[in-house]
Design a protein around this motif. Structure first.
Motif, PDB file in Angstrom:
ATOM      1  N   GLU A  30      93.205 -15.716   1.390  1.00 48.44           N
ATOM      2  CA  GLU A  30      93.105 -15.882   2.832  1.00 48.44           C
ATOM      3  C   GLU A  30      91.671 -15.647   3.258  1.00 48.44           C
ATOM      4  OE1 GLU A  30      94.864 -14.072   6.978  1.00 48.44           O
ATOM      5  OE2 GLU A  30      95.967 -13.772   5.115  1.00 48.44           O
ATOM      6  N   GLU A  34      93.039 -18.489   7.399  1.00 45.17           N
ATOM      7  CA  GLU A  34      93.559 -19.706   6.794  1.00 45.17           C
ATOM      8  C   GLU A  34      93.740 -19.471   5.294  1.00 45.17           C
ATOM      9  OE1 GLU A  34      92.409 -24.456   6.751  1.00 45.17           O
ATOM     10  OE2 GLU A  34      91.072 -23.014   7.671  1.00 45.17           O
ATOM     11  N   PRO A  70      91.017 -25.773   1.831  1.00 48.12           N
ATOM     12  CA  PRO A  70      92.164 -25.283   2.611  1.00 48.12           C
ATOM     13  C   PRO A  70      93.471 -25.734   1.973  1.00 48.12           C
ATOM     14  CG  PRO A  70      90.541 -26.323   4.038  1.00 48.12           C
ATOM     15  CD  PRO A  70      90.117 -26.589   2.630  1.00 48.12           C
TER      16      PRO A  70
END
Length: 105
Positions: A30, A34, A70
């Protein structure tokens, strides 16, 4: 007298659990609220030049580094980082200044 054999003769090769010989295992971290997928790339898997977003320096071929993107991102969202830059990403400034002659790629 012949030399000792350290390998098995013939037969199937042992299963590779890393997903191939170029890439390492993926883990999720993390960062800034995100989820990011992080993969360690060994020196043999680094075949091209990359630009590290953490220090804005080039990562030459053959240098182990980290690829991060991501979790719900696209292939174009992948970024190649030096290991130290990825570990220090919270301590680095968000805006890096390039010189006028620095290549952009």
């Amino acid at each position: 007298m012949s030399p000792r054999r350290n390998r098995q003769r013939g037969g199937a090769k042992p299963a590779d659990r890393t997903g191939g010989d170029r890439y390492g295992l993926e883990k999720t971290e993390e960062w800034r609220g995100e989820e990011w997928v992080v993969r360690q790339v060994g020196g043999s898997g680094a075949a091209k030049h990359y630009r590290c977003p953490g220090c804005d320096q080039e990562i030459p071929p053959g240098v182990p580094h980290v690829v991060a993107w991501p979790q719900h991102g696209d292939v174009d969202d992948r970024r190649h980082w030096h290991k130290a830059c990825w570990n220090a990403r919270d301590r680095r400034s968000a805006r890096l200044q390039r010189s006028r002659n620095a290549p952009r790629y």
